[in-house]
Design a protein around this motif. Structure first.
Motif, PDB file in Angstrom:
ATOM      1  N   LEU A  80     -11.319   0.320 -16.290  1.00 26.31           N
ATOM      2  CA  LEU A  80     -12.501   0.165 -16.219  1.00 26.31           C
ATOM      3  C   LEU A  80     -13.238  -1.491 -15.830  1.00 26.31           C
ATOM      4  CD1 LEU A  80     -14.827   3.002 -18.595  1.00 26.31           C
ATOM      5  CD2 LEU A  80     -13.517   2.789 -16.201  1.00 26.31           C
ATOM      6  N   VAL A  81     -13.833  -1.454 -14.913  1.00 28.64           N
ATOM      7  CA  VAL A  81     -13.725  -2.835 -14.254  1.00 28.64           C
ATOM      8  C   VAL A  81     -15.134  -3.242 -14.458  1.00 28.64           C
ATOM      9  CG1 VAL A  81     -11.616  -3.452 -13.790  1.00 28.64           C
ATOM     10  CG2 VAL A  81     -13.020  -2.693 -11.956  1.00 28.64           C
ATOM     11  N   ASP A  82     -15.775  -4.584 -13.964  1.00 34.44           N
ATOM     12  CA  ASP A  82     -16.326  -4.918 -13.534  1.00 34.44           C
ATOM     13  C   ASP A  82     -18.040  -4.179 -13.681  1.00 34.44           C
ATOM     14  OD1 ASP A  82     -15.404  -6.859 -11.936  1.00 34.44           O
ATOM     15  OD2 ASP A  82     -15.270  -5.352 -10.177  1.00 34.44           O
ATOM     16  N   GLY A  83     -17.669  -4.048 -15.047  1.00 30.52           N
ATOM     17  CA  GLY A  83     -19.367  -3.349 -15.775  1.00 30.52           C
ATOM     18  C   GLY A  83     -19.223  -1.696 -16.221  1.00 30.52           C
ATOM     19  N   GLU A  84     -17.678  -1.288 -15.836  1.00 31.32           N
ATOM     20  CA  GLU A  84     -18.282  -0.085 -15.433  1.00 31.32           C
ATOM     21  C   GLU A  84     -17.470   0.712 -17.093  1.00 31.32           C
ATOM     22  OE1 GLU A  84     -15.173   1.132 -11.643  1.00 31.32           O
ATOM     23  OE2 GLU A  84     -14.032   0.406 -13.114  1.00 31.32           O
ATOM     24  N   THR A  85     -18.382   1.764 -17.267  1.00 32.68           N
ATOM     25  CA  THR A  85     -17.930   1.981 -18.594  1.00 32.68           C
ATOM     26  C   THR A  85     -17.859   3.714 -18.688  1.00 32.68           C
ATOM     27  OG1 THR A  85     -20.738   2.798 -18.227  1.00 32.68           O
ATOM     28  CG2 THR A  85     -20.527   1.205 -19.583  1.00 32.68           C
ATOM     29  N   VAL A  86     -17.160   4.090 -19.465  1.00 37.71           N
ATOM     30  CA  VAL A  86     -17.379   5.948 -19.467  1.00 37.71           C
ATOM     31  C   VAL A  86     -18.512   6.204 -19.231  1.00 37.71           C
ATOM     32  CG1 VAL A  86     -17.260   7.847 -21.695  1.00 37.71           C
ATOM     33  CG2 VAL A  86     -15.867   5.463 -21.415  1.00 37.71           C
ATOM     34  N   GLU A  87     -19.640   6.221 -19.722  1.00 39.44           N
ATOM     35  CA  GLU A  87     -20.926   6.735 -19.470  1.00 39.44           C
ATOM     36  C   GLU A  87     -21.096   6.924 -18.187  1.00 39.44           C
ATOM     37  OE1 GLU A  87     -25.884   6.440 -19.821  1.00 39.44           O
ATOM     38  OE2 GLU A  87     -24.558   5.532 -21.616  1.00 39.44           O
ATOM     39  N   SER A  88     -21.054   5.856 -17.188  1.00 38.19           N
ATOM     40  CA  SER A  88     -21.362   5.783 -15.707  1.00 38.19           C
ATOM     41  C   SER A  88     -20.255   6.240 -15.087  1.00 38.19           C
ATOM     42  CB  SER A  88     -21.126   4.263 -15.211  1.00 38.19           C
ATOM     43  OG  SER A  88     -20.187   3.186 -15.439  1.00 38.19           O
ATOM     44  N   GLN A  89     -19.313   6.297 -15.386  1.00 41.32           N
ATOM     45  CA  GLN A  89     -17.936   7.311 -15.312  1.00 41.32           C
ATOM     46  C   GLN A  89     -18.760   8.913 -15.005  1.00 41.32           C
ATOM     47  OE1 GLN A  89     -14.828   6.520 -13.103  1.00 41.32           O
ATOM     48  NE2 GLN A  89     -16.190   4.140 -13.063  1.00 41.32           N
ATOM     49  N   LEU A  90     -18.587   8.899 -16.432  1.00 38.52           N
ATOM     50  CA  LEU A  90     -19.279  10.375 -16.265  1.00 38.52           C
ATOM     51  C   LEU A  90     -20.194  10.709 -15.237  1.00 38.52           C
ATOM     52  CD1 LEU A  90     -18.624  11.339 -20.426  1.00 38.52           C
ATOM     53  CD2 LEU A  90     -16.908  11.845 -18.541  1.00 38.52           C
ATOM     54  N   ALA A  91     -21.235  10.410 -15.189  1.00 41.82           N
ATOM     55  CA  ALA A  91     -21.958  10.534 -14.599  1.00 41.82           C
ATOM     56  C   ALA A  91     -21.563  10.375 -12.837  1.00 41.82           C
ATOM     57  CB  ALA A  91     -22.548   9.052 -14.453  1.00 41.82           C
ATOM     58  N   TYR A  92     -20.995   9.892 -12.922  1.00 45.31           N
ATOM     59  CA  TYR A  92     -20.806   9.526 -11.365  1.00 45.31           C
ATOM     60  C   TYR A  92     -19.546  11.301 -11.164  1.00 45.31           C
ATOM     61  CZ  TYR A  92     -17.796   7.804  -7.143  1.00 45.31           C
ATOM     62  OH  TYR A  92     -16.826   7.955  -6.052  1.00 45.31           O
ATOM     63  N   TRP A  93     -19.232  11.315 -12.307  1.00 50.79           N
ATOM     64  CA  TRP A  93     -17.667  12.403 -11.631  1.00 50.79           C
ATOM     65  C   TRP A  93     -19.129  13.898 -11.850  1.00 50.79           C
ATOM     66  CZ3 TRP A  93     -13.965  14.567 -15.996  1.00 50.79           C
ATOM     67  CH2 TRP A  93     -12.530  15.013 -15.496  1.00 50.79           C
ATOM     68  N   GLU A  94     -20.465  13.553 -12.759  1.00 47.56           N
ATOM     69  CA  GLU A  94     -21.407  14.921 -12.597  1.00 47.56           C
ATOM     70  C   GLU A  94     -21.001  14.834 -10.889  1.00 47.56           C
ATOM     71  OE1 GLU A  94     -24.969  15.556 -14.957  1.00 47.56           O
ATOM     72  OE2 GLU A  94     -23.111  14.415 -16.096  1.00 47.56           O
ATOM     73  N   LYS A  95     -21.463  14.317  -9.790  1.00 51.74           N
ATOM     74  CA  LYS A  95     -22.033  14.233  -8.339  1.00 51.74           C
ATOM     75  C   LYS A  95     -21.208  14.234  -7.525  1.00 51.74           C
ATOM     76  CE  LYS A  95     -25.000   9.819  -8.519  1.00 51.74           C
ATOM     77  NZ  LYS A  95     -24.966   8.315  -8.092  1.00 51.74           N
ATOM     78  N   VAL A  96     -19.311  13.994  -8.030  1.00 55.80           N
ATOM     79  CA  VAL A  96     -18.205  14.545  -7.609  1.00 55.80           C
ATOM     80  C   VAL A  96     -18.059  15.690  -7.363  1.00 55.80           C
ATOM     81  CG1 VAL A  96     -15.869  14.056  -7.378  1.00 55.80           C
ATOM     82  CG2 VAL A  96     -17.512  11.550  -7.697  1.00 55.80           C
ATOM     83  N   ALA A  97     -18.190  15.953  -8.195  1.00 57.98           N
ATOM     84  CA  ALA A  97     -17.883  17.881  -8.649  1.00 57.98           C
ATOM     85  C   ALA A  97     -18.781  18.161  -8.373  1.00 57.98           C
ATOM     86  CB  ALA A  97     -18.191  17.888 -10.042  1.00 57.98           C
ATOM     87  N   ALA A  98     -19.984  17.934  -7.990  1.00 58.67           N
ATOM     88  CA  ALA A  98     -21.262  19.097  -7.329  1.00 58.67           C
ATOM     89  C   ALA A  98     -20.594  18.590  -5.730  1.00 58.67           C
ATOM     90  CB  ALA A  98     -22.493  18.108  -7.001  1.00 58.67           C
ATOM     91  N   GLU A  99     -19.795  18.272  -5.455  1.00 56.70           N
ATOM     92  CA  GLU A  99     -19.885  18.169  -4.039  1.00 56.70           C
ATOM     93  C   GLU A  99     -19.002  18.480  -3.977  1.00 56.70           C
ATOM     94  OE1 GLU A  99     -17.443  14.016  -1.137  1.00 56.70           O
ATOM     95  OE2 GLU A  99     -19.748  13.814  -2.980  1.00 56.70           O
ATOM     96  N   THR A 100     -18.209  18.191  -4.613  1.00 55.78           N
ATOM     97  CA  THR A 100     -16.428  19.191  -4.903  1.00 55.78           C
ATOM     98  C   THR A 100     -16.754  20.650  -4.470  1.00 55.78           C
ATOM     99  OG1 THR A 100     -15.033  18.077  -5.799  1.00 55.78           O
ATOM    100  CG2 THR A 100     -14.401  20.227  -6.025  1.00 55.78           C
ATOM    101  N   GLU A 101     -18.401  20.764  -5.205  1.00 54.76           N
ATOM    102  CA  GLU A 101     -18.261  22.125  -5.010  1.00 54.76           C
ATOM    103  C   GLU A 101     -18.955  22.654  -4.028  1.00 54.76           C
ATOM    104  OE1 GLU A 101     -20.009  25.912  -8.072  1.00 54.76           O
ATOM    105  OE2 GLU A 101     -19.923  24.146  -8.655  1.00 54.76           O
ATOM    106  N   ALA A 102     -19.832  22.170  -3.677  1.00 51.56           N
ATOM    107  CA  ALA A 102     -20.555  22.136  -2.713  1.00 51.56           C
ATOM    108  C   ALA A 102     -19.239  22.116  -1.249  1.00 51.56           C
ATOM    109  CB  ALA A 102     -21.415  21.691  -1.864  1.00 51.56           C
ATOM    110  N   TYR A 103     -19.301  21.367  -1.175  1.00 50.49           N
ATOM    111  CA  TYR A 103     -17.910  21.639   0.132  1.00 50.49           C
ATOM    112  C   TYR A 103     -16.533  22.412   0.044  1.00 50.49           C
ATOM    113  CZ  TYR A 103     -13.861  20.878   3.668  1.00 50.49           C
ATOM    114  OH  TYR A 103     -12.419  20.731   4.089  1.00 50.49           O
ATOM    115  N   ILE A 104     -16.183  23.014  -1.312  1.00 58.19           N
ATOM    116  CA  ILE A 104     -15.373  24.049  -1.125  1.00 58.19           C
ATOM    117  C   ILE A 104     -15.702  25.676  -0.979  1.00 58.19           C
ATOM    118  CG2 ILE A 104     -13.980  24.929  -2.518  1.00 58.19           C
ATOM    119  CD1 ILE A 104     -12.637  22.691  -1.858  1.00 58.19           C
ATOM    120  N   ARG A 105     -17.657  25.576  -1.131  1.00 59.13           N
ATOM    121  CA  ARG A 105     -18.266  26.495  -0.937  1.00 59.13           C
ATOM    122  C   ARG A 105     -18.561  26.864   0.555  1.00 59.13           C
ATOM    123  NH1 ARG A 105     -18.617  30.403  -5.649  1.00 59.13           N
ATOM    124  NH2 ARG A 105     -18.572  29.116  -6.956  1.00 59.13           N
ATOM    125  N   SER A 106     -18.908  25.035   1.013  1.00 57.97           N
ATOM    126  CA  SER A 106     -19.181  25.243   2.307  1.00 57.97           C
ATOM    127  C   SER A 106     -18.499  26.006   3.679  1.00 57.97           C
ATOM    128  CB  SER A 106     -19.617  24.140   2.727  1.00 57.97           C
ATOM    129  OG  SER A 106     -18.721  23.334   2.969  1.00 57.97           O
TER     130      SER A 106
END
Length: 179
Positions: free
Chosen positions: A89-115
């Motif tokens: 983690l660099v430049d103010g990144e935190t576990v919490e911010s990475q987990l939140a980003y992963w939620e967005k990425v996971a939603a994007e993954t699901e939307a893409y795979i289903r589309s």
């Protein structure tokens, strides 16, 4: 967080693949339960791997592969000059911010795979020396690759977590269910 992947609905291969990806994401998320930022960043072995670094890496990998499948550039371009930052983690990144980003990425993954019209649809591999020239892979391959990549690092996360405080995957599942 999934700890058992039920059989897919008849003919729902996409759902089954996405469920297995989510199951492996859960292993990494659980390994971080109850830890401070410092604990998550610690490296309890000779390896350079930390739990927060593994988290960041799997998020970047998933986002990058979905971007490639869409024929878009990854959010973060990695090369030999900044590759080391994918595991820390660099430049103010935190576990919490990475987990939140992963939620967005996971939603994007699901939307893409289903589309996509078919899991047999292909996309070009990047023009990097470690890929075959003019190589292509299917969306099914992409899903299997994400399962493999995330599972590999979920196993690393289990070992790192147990090295930190002795907590095993079974204890972390119980902690997750209680919390």
């Amino acid at each position: 967080m999934v700890t058992h992947v039920p059989a897919e609905a008849q003919g729902d291969e996409r759902g089954a693949l996405l469920s297995f990806i989510e199951e492996q994401r859960g292993g990494i998320r659980r390994a971080l339960l109850g830890l401070t930022e410092e604990q998550a960043a610690s490296r309890p072995s000779a390896s350079e791997l930390s739990l927060s670094g593994l988290l960041k890496h799997v998020v970047e990998v998933e986002q990058g592969w979905i971007a490639r499948a869409k024929q878009e550039p990854p959010a973060i371009k990695r090369d030999e000059t900044n590759w080391h930052e994918t595991f820390q983690l660099v430049d103010g990144e935190t576990v919490e911010s990475q987990l939140a980003y992963w939620e967005k990425v996971a939603a994007e993954t699901e939307a893409y795979i289903r589309s996509v019209p078919s899991l047999d649809d292909t996309f070009p591999l990047p023009n990097d020396p470690w890929f075959p020239p003019e190589g292509r892979v299917s969306v099914r391959w992409l899903c299997l690759h994400l399962i493999r990549e995330t599972a590999r690092h979920a196993g690393h996360a289990d070992i790192i977590r147990e090295s930190l405080d002795g907590k095993t995957a079974f204890e972390l599942v119980a902690l997750e269910q209680a919390g």
